[in-house]
Scaffold this motif. Structure first.
Motif, PDB file in Angstrom:
ATOM      1  N   LEU A 146       5.480 -35.662 -35.879  1.00  0.00           N
ATOM      2  CA  LEU A 146       4.774 -34.417 -36.167  1.00  0.00           C
ATOM      3  C   LEU A 146       5.020 -33.405 -35.054  1.00  0.00           C
ATOM      4  CD1 LEU A 146       2.846 -32.705 -37.852  1.00  0.00           C
ATOM      5  CD2 LEU A 146       0.934 -33.899 -36.735  1.00  0.00           C
ATOM      6  N   GLN A 147       4.995 -33.852 -33.805  1.00  0.00           N
ATOM      7  CA  GLN A 147       5.273 -32.968 -32.677  1.00  0.00           C
ATOM      8  C   GLN A 147       6.660 -32.338 -32.832  1.00  0.00           C
ATOM      9  OE1 GLN A 147       5.923 -34.934 -28.902  1.00  0.00           O
ATOM     10  NE2 GLN A 147       5.117 -33.184 -27.756  1.00  0.00           N
ATOM     11  N   ILE A 188      -4.479 -38.002 -36.986  1.00  0.00           N
ATOM     12  CA  ILE A 188      -3.908 -37.310 -35.828  1.00  0.00           C
ATOM     13  C   ILE A 188      -4.608 -35.955 -35.776  1.00  0.00           C
ATOM     14  CG2 ILE A 188      -1.823 -36.319 -34.795  1.00  0.00           C
ATOM     15  CD1 ILE A 188      -0.211 -38.290 -36.609  1.00  0.00           C
ATOM     16  N   ASP A 189      -5.033 -35.537 -34.596  1.00  0.00           N
ATOM     17  CA  ASP A 189      -5.668 -34.235 -34.396  1.00  0.00           C
ATOM     18  C   ASP A 189      -4.655 -33.240 -33.832  1.00  0.00           C
ATOM     19  OD1 ASP A 189      -8.741 -34.658 -34.601  1.00  0.00           O
ATOM     20  OD2 ASP A 189      -8.106 -36.289 -33.298  1.00  0.00           O
ATOM     21  N   ALA A 190      -4.832 -31.975 -34.161  1.00  0.00           N
ATOM     22  CA  ALA A 190      -4.057 -30.904 -33.529  1.00  0.00           C
ATOM     23  C   ALA A 190      -5.001 -29.741 -33.258  1.00  0.00           C
ATOM     24  CB  ALA A 190      -2.915 -30.445 -34.423  1.00  0.00           C
ATOM     25  N   THR A 191      -4.776 -29.050 -32.155  1.00  0.00           N
ATOM     26  CA  THR A 191      -5.604 -27.899 -31.808  1.00  0.00           C
ATOM     27  C   THR A 191      -4.725 -26.753 -31.314  1.00  0.00           C
ATOM     28  OG1 THR A 191      -7.430 -29.356 -31.160  1.00  0.00           O
ATOM     29  CG2 THR A 191      -7.529 -27.089 -30.373  1.00  0.00           C
ATOM     30  N   ILE A 230      -3.692 -34.603 -30.398  1.00  0.00           N
ATOM     31  CA  ILE A 230      -4.538 -35.576 -29.717  1.00  0.00           C
ATOM     32  C   ILE A 230      -4.419 -36.896 -30.471  1.00  0.00           C
ATOM     33  CG2 ILE A 230      -6.885 -36.164 -28.979  1.00  0.00           C
ATOM     34  CD1 ILE A 230      -7.465 -33.064 -29.363  1.00  0.00           C
ATOM     35  N   VAL A 231      -4.076 -37.949 -29.745  1.00  0.00           N
ATOM     36  CA  VAL A 231      -3.942 -39.276 -30.354  1.00  0.00           C
ATOM     37  C   VAL A 231      -4.886 -40.221 -29.610  1.00  0.00           C
ATOM     38  CG1 VAL A 231      -2.377 -41.161 -30.908  1.00  0.00           C
ATOM     39  CG2 VAL A 231      -1.526 -38.810 -30.897  1.00  0.00           C
ATOM     40  N   ASP A 288      -2.520 -36.657 -25.094  1.00  0.00           N
ATOM     41  CA  ASP A 288      -2.107 -35.406 -25.730  1.00  0.00           C
ATOM     42  C   ASP A 288      -0.589 -35.308 -25.786  1.00  0.00           C
ATOM     43  OD1 ASP A 288      -4.795 -34.771 -25.727  1.00  0.00           O
ATOM     44  OD2 ASP A 288      -4.661 -33.338 -24.077  1.00  0.00           O
ATOM     45  N   LEU A 289      -0.113 -34.685 -26.841  1.00  0.00           N
ATOM     46  CA  LEU A 289       1.297 -34.312 -26.967  1.00  0.00           C
ATOM     47  C   LEU A 289       1.313 -32.795 -27.087  1.00  0.00           C
ATOM     48  CD1 LEU A 289       2.419 -36.976 -29.613  1.00  0.00           C
ATOM     49  CD2 LEU A 289       2.776 -37.050 -27.146  1.00  0.00           C
TER      50      LEU A 289
END
Length: 107
Positions: A96-97, A66-69, A80-81, A8-9
């Motif tokens: 992206l972060q 790439i996922d983001a929540t 989430i990578v 996670d980032l």
């Protein structure tokens, strides 16, 4: 010990952040990073109720992502990578972060 399948980032968010504002933040950050949002939905409705979840790709039909929540109730926002994703995902996720962080500090 079992190896993690992803990492996670995290991105710090204000407790007052609402879904509608986050939708704009995510859209602008995706554009700034040259990514396409291929999916918007929820993430683990039991563990993170009322969360919003995005998939980012470089191209519409690309299998990698790439996922983001965003989870308002937990004041939490993260990418989430998965470890098995191609190199472009691992290279682009920190960009992206950074774009998301930049959007969150803009007035």
């Amino acid at each position: 010990m079992k190896e993690k399948k992803s990492y996670d980032l995290e991105i710090s968010i204000d407790d007052e952040m609402i879904k509608e504002e986050m939708m704009g933040v995510v859209k602008r950050a995706a554009i700034a990073t040259g990514l396409y949002i291929s999916h918007i939905g929820g993430y683990s409705r039991v563990k993170y109720p009322n969360s919003v979840h995005w998939h980012f790709k470089r191209h519409k039909k690309e299998p990698s992502l790439i996922d983001a929540t965003f989870w308002k109730e937990g004041a939490k926002f993260w990418l989430i990578v998965r470890n098995n994703e191609p190199q472009w995902v691992h290279d682009t996720a920190p960009l992206l972060q950074r774009a998301l962080k930049n959007e969150l500090v803009e007035p």
